[in-house]
Design a protein around this motif. Structure first.
Motif, PDB file in Angstrom:
ATOM      1  N   GLU A 155      10.505  -2.668  -9.160  1.00  0.00           N
ATOM      2  CA  GLU A 155       9.975  -3.382 -10.327  1.00  0.00           C
ATOM      3  C   GLU A 155       8.920  -2.564 -11.077  1.00  0.00           C
ATOM      4  OE1 GLU A 155       8.415  -6.936  -8.663  1.00  0.00           O
ATOM      5  OE2 GLU A 155      10.358  -7.567  -7.837  1.00  0.00           O
ATOM      6  N   GLY A 156       8.265  -1.636 -10.375  1.00  0.00           N
ATOM      7  CA  GLY A 156       7.111  -0.964 -10.953  1.00  0.00           C
ATOM      8  C   GLY A 156       7.421   0.125 -11.959  1.00  0.00           C
ATOM      9  N   GLY A 157       8.639   0.686 -11.920  1.00  0.00           N
ATOM     10  CA  GLY A 157       8.985   1.748 -12.860  1.00  0.00           C
ATOM     11  C   GLY A 157       8.152   3.002 -12.696  1.00  0.00           C
ATOM     12  N   TYR A 158       7.877   3.375 -11.437  1.00  0.00           N
ATOM     13  CA  TYR A 158       7.026   4.540 -11.173  1.00  0.00           C
ATOM     14  C   TYR A 158       7.807   5.855 -11.182  1.00  0.00           C
ATOM     15  CZ  TYR A 158       4.138   0.714  -9.437  1.00  0.00           C
ATOM     16  OH  TYR A 158       3.448  -0.460  -9.314  1.00  0.00           O
ATOM     17  N   GLY A 159       9.115   5.790 -11.229  1.00  0.00           N
ATOM     18  CA  GLY A 159       9.916   7.006 -11.231  1.00  0.00           C
ATOM     19  C   GLY A 159      10.127   7.609  -9.858  1.00  0.00           C
ATOM     20  N   ALA A 180       0.836  -1.202   0.000  1.00  0.00           N
ATOM     21  CA  ALA A 180       0.000   0.000   0.000  1.00  0.00           C
ATOM     22  C   ALA A 180       0.864   1.243   0.000  1.00  0.00           C
ATOM     23  CB  ALA A 180      -0.909   0.005   1.231  1.00  0.00           C
ATOM     24  N   VAL A 181       0.288   2.331  -0.486  1.00  0.00           N
ATOM     25  CA  VAL A 181       0.928   3.648  -0.426  1.00  0.00           C
ATOM     26  C   VAL A 181       0.241   4.443   0.677  1.00  0.00           C
ATOM     27  CG1 VAL A 181       1.471   5.779  -1.650  1.00  0.00           C
ATOM     28  CG2 VAL A 181       1.461   3.600  -2.890  1.00  0.00           C
ATOM     29  N   LEU A 182       1.044   5.016   1.555  1.00  0.00           N
ATOM     30  CA  LEU A 182       0.557   5.843   2.654  1.00  0.00           C
ATOM     31  C   LEU A 182       1.105   7.249   2.444  1.00  0.00           C
ATOM     32  CD1 LEU A 182      -0.955   5.521   5.470  1.00  0.00           C
ATOM     33  CD2 LEU A 182       1.329   5.379   6.465  1.00  0.00           C
ATOM     34  N   ALA A 183       0.226   8.228   2.370  1.00  0.00           N
ATOM     35  CA  ALA A 183       0.640   9.605   2.081  1.00  0.00           C
ATOM     36  C   ALA A 183      -0.138  10.572   2.968  1.00  0.00           C
ATOM     37  CB  ALA A 183       0.397   9.928   0.612  1.00  0.00           C
ATOM     38  N   THR A 194      -1.594   9.409  -5.621  1.00  0.00           N
ATOM     39  CA  THR A 194      -2.863   8.685  -5.726  1.00  0.00           C
ATOM     40  C   THR A 194      -2.716   7.169  -5.673  1.00  0.00           C
ATOM     41  OG1 THR A 194      -2.693   8.828  -8.146  1.00  0.00           O
ATOM     42  CG2 THR A 194      -3.983  10.533  -7.016  1.00  0.00           C
ATOM     43  N   GLY A 195      -1.484   6.654  -5.625  1.00  0.00           N
ATOM     44  CA  GLY A 195      -1.303   5.211  -5.543  1.00  0.00           C
ATOM     45  C   GLY A 195      -0.072   4.771  -6.305  1.00  0.00           C
ATOM     46  N   PHE A 196      -0.069   3.502  -6.716  1.00  0.00           N
ATOM     47  CA  PHE A 196       1.046   2.947  -7.493  1.00  0.00           C
ATOM     48  C   PHE A 196       0.863   3.354  -8.952  1.00  0.00           C
ATOM     49  CE2 PHE A 196       1.106   0.160  -3.789  1.00  0.00           C
ATOM     50  CZ  PHE A 196       2.467   0.075  -3.517  1.00  0.00           C
ATOM     51  N   ASP A 197       1.227   4.605  -9.254  1.00  0.00           N
ATOM     52  CA  ASP A 197       1.046   5.136 -10.598  1.00  0.00           C
ATOM     53  C   ASP A 197       2.018   6.283 -10.826  1.00  0.00           C
ATOM     54  OD1 ASP A 197      -0.053   7.354  -9.213  1.00  0.00           O
ATOM     55  OD2 ASP A 197      -2.079   6.505  -9.349  1.00  0.00           O
ATOM     56  N   GLU A 198       1.771   7.045 -11.874  1.00  0.00           N
ATOM     57  CA  GLU A 198       2.690   8.133 -12.248  1.00  0.00           C
ATOM     58  C   GLU A 198       2.756   9.239 -11.206  1.00  0.00           C
ATOM     59  OE1 GLU A 198      -1.416   8.929 -13.755  1.00  0.00           O
ATOM     60  OE2 GLU A 198       0.002   7.235 -13.931  1.00  0.00           O
ATOM     61  N   SER A 199       1.828   9.254 -10.270  1.00  0.00           N
ATOM     62  CA  SER A 199       1.876  10.291  -9.234  1.00  0.00           C
ATOM     63  C   SER A 199       3.082  10.129  -8.304  1.00  0.00           C
ATOM     64  CB  SER A 199       0.583  10.282  -8.412  1.00  0.00           C
ATOM     65  OG  SER A 199       0.467   9.095  -7.652  1.00  0.00           O
ATOM     66  N   LEU A 200       3.759   8.961  -8.358  1.00  0.00           N
ATOM     67  CA  LEU A 200       4.964   8.735  -7.562  1.00  0.00           C
ATOM     68  C   LEU A 200       6.224   9.267  -8.248  1.00  0.00           C
ATOM     69  CD1 LEU A 200       4.429   5.061  -6.267  1.00  0.00           C
ATOM     70  CD2 LEU A 200       4.055   7.206  -5.025  1.00  0.00           C
ATOM     71  N   ASP A 201       6.087   9.664  -9.514  1.00  0.00           N
ATOM     72  CA  ASP A 201       7.245  10.116 -10.288  1.00  0.00           C
ATOM     73  C   ASP A 201       7.896  11.312  -9.609  1.00  0.00           C
ATOM     74  OD1 ASP A 201       9.132  10.342 -12.291  1.00  0.00           O
ATOM     75  OD2 ASP A 201       7.779  11.317 -13.709  1.00  0.00           O
TER      76      ASP A 201
END
Length: 323
Positions: free
Chosen positions: A213-217, A178-181, A188-195
């Motif tokens: 492994e996810g390549g989220y940046g 999980a992502v905790l912010a 917003t989660g395991f997506d481009e918002s982590l870039d």
């Protein structure tokens, strides 16, 4: 304990204090062999290991040895011959609801702590005959390999890589990453918002693997324990935490200014980890888990520690055994 967990100011202070404490151990006594490394220290980033097991041979890593109430060998005998006779268990002391030191009493409490005591009762006939040793996430497998602990009960995910290094019991809980912010974050989660975001996770955890492994940046920051990551966010040194949803729920309960914003929807089975050669010990633990599920102790522990923040779980996961 329900009273202090929901108060943001107190919870943040507790989280900071707990993360900066050195490792403690014992059935509420100091174990002189405990890891004395401070939990709050930073560690250098290291890449996660590639999975060693061939996927065709590892379709069900959570399948374990069949239970036995009488299995005895080097593992069980090592525990029984110890003076004084004690089961030594690697745990976390900073994971609220799972394994944490109650700031009001100084005692270790939580779902994993209850399970460890029950295992001591199965093997030694006395739930008080247990010594808890605080183990950083990255030290769980080395501690088992070196036999510094007899087992690790610490929300440890069973996977194909780890079963090449240690032995696991059957699954006793199912988690997910999980992502905790912070509230108000644009993550917003395991997506481009982590870039480009500073995302903290524990070294050697499945969260580290998921991020790499996810390549989220994400700019991945590693810490010895998952609670250190919450402290870094509180201090403005990280933007988010990636950890198991079971642990993230506890962190959100400690600090209501944090929220879960996404999971991977990839189930992660938790098991009790032991030395890879301790087959007899695995069978004895699996016997305890079989009874723990059937006699209601699992459900009692769930209701006491987890139901408020992880509602809707009807019962324990069904065990899977090797042929």
């Amino acid at each position: 304990m329900r009273g202090w967990g929901g108060v943001a100011g107190t919870a943040a202070a507790v989280a900071l204090t707990a993360a900066l404490l050195p490792g403690l151990a014992g059935d509420d006594r100091q174990d002189p062999r405990a890891d004395d490394r401070a939990a709050g220290g930073a560690v250098a980033a290291q890449p996660a290991k590639a999975a060693k097991a061939d996927q065709e041979e590892c379709e069900t890593p959570e399948a374990s040895l069949r239970p036995s109430a009488t299995a005895s060998g080097d593992g069980v005998q090592r525990i029984r011959d110890r003076e004084p006779q004690r089961l030594i268990v690697g745990v976390d002391q900073n994971s609220f609801q799972w394994g944490y030191r109650n700031p009001l009493t100084g005692k270790l409490e939580g779902f994993d702590i209850d399970l460890a005591r029950a295992i001591a009762g199965e093997i030694l006939g006395d739930e008080s005959k247990v010594v808890f040793r605080s183990i950083p996430t990255s030290e769980r497998i080395p501690a088992l390999e070196d036999k510094r602990v007899d087992m690790v009960v610490r929300t440890m995910t069973i996977n194909c890589e780890r079963i090449e290094q240690v032995a696991f019991s059957t699954e006793y809980f199912t988690g997910d990453q999980a992502v905790l912010a912070p509230e108000g974050s644009d993550i917003t989660g395991f997506d481009e918002s982590l870039d480009g975001k500073r995302v903290c996770t524990a070294e050697g955890s499945t969260g580290q693997g998921a991020l790499e492994e996810g390549g989220y940046g994400a700019d991945v920051k590693l810490a010895p324990n998952q609670l250190d990551c919450l402290v870094r966010v509180q201090l403005g040194k990280a933007d988010a935490v990636v950890t198991d949803n079971a642990l993230a729920a506890g962190q959100a309960a400690q600090d209501p200014s944090m929220k879960l914003v996404g999971t991977l929807n990839r189930p992660e089975p938790y098991g009790v980890a032991m030395n890879i050669d301790d087959h007899d010990l695995v069978r004895r633990v699996n016997k305890l888990l079989e009874d723990y599920r059937k006699d209601g102790r699992w459900q009692d522990a769930y209701q006491e520690w987890l139901a408020d923040d992880m509602p809707g779980i009807d019962g324990p996961p069904a065990p899977k055994y090797k042929d």
